[in-house]
Scaffold this motif. Structure first.
Motif, PDB file in Angstrom:
ATOM      1  N   LYS A  21     -23.551 -18.018   1.952  1.00  0.00           N
ATOM      2  CA  LYS A  21     -23.976 -17.434   2.400  1.00  0.00           C
ATOM      3  C   LYS A  21     -24.518 -16.750   3.662  1.00  0.00           C
ATOM      4  N   ARG A  22     -24.825 -18.261   4.744  1.00  0.00           N
ATOM      5  CA  ARG A  22     -25.204 -18.395   6.674  1.00  0.00           C
ATOM      6  C   ARG A  22     -23.545 -18.315   6.336  1.00  0.00           C
ATOM      7  N   HIS A  25     -22.120 -15.364   6.725  1.00  0.00           N
ATOM      8  CA  HIS A  25     -22.444 -14.399   7.656  1.00  0.00           C
ATOM      9  C   HIS A  25     -22.243 -14.993   9.336  1.00  0.00           C
ATOM     10  N   THR A  29     -20.131 -12.849  11.926  1.00  0.00           N
ATOM     11  CA  THR A  29     -20.264 -12.860  13.233  1.00  0.00           C
ATOM     12  C   THR A  29     -19.327 -13.513  14.653  1.00  0.00           C
TER      13      THR A  29
END
Length: 72
Positions: A21-22, A25, A29
């Protein structure tokens, strides 16, 4: 009476899911930053300079190529 049965994955699975999940992200980005920079370069008429920006070396090369355009 009735009991709710809820599956809770093992800790290792939860850890992997959180890590992914990180990572998603950060990848999202970084990709949005590249798209924004490419858009600015194209809007400024510097389309040929909007090549791949996936590595730190590519970013350094872009900065080096843009410096003659903006002397301090």
């Amino acid at each position: 009476m009735y009991r709710s049965i809820v599956h809770v994955p093992p800790k290792t699975v939860r850890l992997i899911r959180e890590t992914l999940k990180r990572r998603r992200h950060f990848v999202r980005t970084a990709a949005s930053q590249v798209v924004a920079i490419k858009s600015l370069l194209r809007a400024s008429g510097l389309r040929q300079r909007a090549s791949s920006l996936r590595t730190p070396e590519a970013w350094a090369e872009l900065v080096e190529r843009l410096q003659p355009l903006h002397p301090e």
